[in-house]
Scaffold this motif. Structure first.
Motif: not given
Length: 295
Positions: A110-119, A230-235
């Protein structure tokens, strides 16, 4: 035996009214089982027994098949034999009391709230494609629907005034899912500014379409989310299902009851939904260990 397989698939399609993807899965599983029988010169399903099926499961295991794949194949084979018994093709069901291999349930990513926002901020809303992609991502996270359900949505399934969508699962059961203000705003903008210019045939019912003006496919959406990942660079490895997992987890973390989440996800069995409570418990434990002075 292929004639029996054809009759089985017809039954699933016309009586059970299963989706095309589910039918293809059953057909693939049973076809592989029949091929296994052919290789062992078993040309009559009546000559199979529990030992035959166990041998097949061990054969799959030896060939490196995942436990989940083996369990799914056994479920397909069990349904096939039950059909054959009910239709009087055979007298007995050799799968009775045959247990599925136990598999360790992996917690979904799952993604964190910050990662969701970034995506969700990756689409360029200065063009039609970006506006469409923004609407799809927002709607996916806001409702927790499957990607197959997202691309199957028709324009008439959307009610922006009341703030909900009508969604059908792999069968025919329909559920009503509310959409939040952010998704509502994104979808409304897409409809007003882009959809009618993208659709070339006025009879097209799909809510989300590609540049050819026809319904977007699951494969097409997969490419879209891969590009934004890829654009968001989420690990993390992000799949279209990741937003569904994140939707359920974030609801439970913020106090939603399990039954409501089950209803929105369209799970027939609440035990399927319960896996998200384990993620929530792990998160609480992690916070405790990081913040409690005597942890």
């Amino acid at each position: 035996m292929n004639i029996l397989l054809g009759a089985f698939i017809d039954y699933l399609a016309n009586v059970k009214e299963l989706s095309r993807n589910t039918l293809d899965s059953y057909k693939r599983d049973i076809s592989q089982y029949i091929s296994f029988l052919d290789e062992r010169n078993i040309d009559d399903i009546r000559y199979t027994n529990k030992t035959t099926i166990i041998t097949y499961l061990l054969y799959m295991q030896k060939n490196g098949k995942a436990t989940s794949t083996i369990s799914r194949n056994l479920a397909s084979i069990r349904s096939f034999y039950q059909f054959l018994v009910n239709e009087k093709y055979i007298d007995r069901d050799p799968t009775i009391n045959l247990e599925s291999p136990k598999s360790e349930k992996k917690l979904p990513s799952v993604l964190t709230l910050n990662e969701v926002e970034l995506l969700l901020t990756q689409p360029n809303e200065g063009n039609e494609k970006g506006i469409r992609d923004k609407a799809m991502l927002e709607l996916l996270y806001a409702t927790g629907i499957r990607v197959s359900e997202l691309v199957s949505l028709n324009y008439c399934d959307l009610n922006l005034d009341m703030g909900y969508i009508k969604c059908k699962n792999s069968g025919t059961k329909e559920r009503i899912i509310p959409i939040g203000s952010m998704a509502r705003k994104a979808v409304e903008r897409f409809i007003k500014e882009c959809r009618f210019s993208l659709v070339r045939d006025e009879s097209e019912q799909a809510l989300f379409v590609n540049y050819h003006g026809t319904r977007l496919t699951r494969q097409g959406f997969w490419k879209i989310i891969k590009m934004y990942t890829q654009k968001a660079k989420i690990g993390k490895k992000i799949t279209p299902h990741t937003l569904r997992h994140s939707f359920a987890t974030h609801l439970l973390q913020n106090g939603a009851d399990l039954r409501s989440v089950q209803e929105m996800l369209g799970h027939s069995d609440i035990s399927t939904t319960q896996i998200y409570t384990q993620i929530t418990k792990n998160k609480i434990k992690e916070v405790y260990n990081k913040t409690h002075p005597r942890a």
